[in-house]
Scaffold this active site. Sequence first.
Site, PDB file in Angstrom:
ATOM      1  CD  GLU A  41     -24.765  -1.745  -8.962  1.00  0.00           C
ATOM      2  OE1 GLU A  41     -25.953  -1.721  -9.330  1.00  0.00           O
ATOM      3  OE2 GLU A  41     -23.832  -1.329  -9.674  1.00  0.00           O
TER       4      GLU A  41
ATOM      5  NE  ARG B  51     -26.113  -0.898 -18.359  1.00  0.00           N
ATOM      6  CZ  ARG B  51     -25.583  -1.075 -17.159  1.00  0.00           C
ATOM      7  NH1 ARG B  51     -26.262  -0.744 -16.087  1.00  0.00           N
ATOM      8  NH2 ARG B  51     -24.365  -1.562 -17.018  1.00  0.00           N
TER       9      ARG B  51
ATOM     10  NE  ARG C  55     -22.558   1.460 -15.531  1.00  0.00           N
ATOM     11  CZ  ARG C  55     -21.554   2.093 -14.951  1.00  0.00           C
ATOM     12  NH1 ARG C  55     -21.429   3.391 -15.049  1.00  0.00           N
ATOM     13  NH2 ARG C  55     -20.669   1.424 -14.265  1.00  0.00           N
TER      14      ARG C  55
END
Length: 102
Positions: free
Chosen positions: A55, A89, A47
């Site tokens: 998104e 992440r 990330r």
Amino acid sequence: MGKALLGALLFALTSLAPAGELRGVVVGVADGDTLTVLIDRRQVKVRLADIDAPESKQPFGTRAKQSLSDLCFKKEARLETSGQDRYGRTIARVICAGTDAN
């Protein structure tokens, strides 16, 4: 592989890197602020730190993903890691082919 084991593995990878730095090749782009980097034959979900991109299904989401893909996909990346998010992440500043992707 279970999520807990995968999270532990990713933590170990980031812990072993000198000064929070990893290197690999970008093998996937999920959206405008998340990519997958192949490091030592392991895929690490990353990330991008300090940014937020739309998104995929939001307005400009496709364009954000394409921009990150154009910059990083199939290129060598240097990751300056700063930890993990709640999804496991790796959070990092990502430099692709000499350009800061963040």
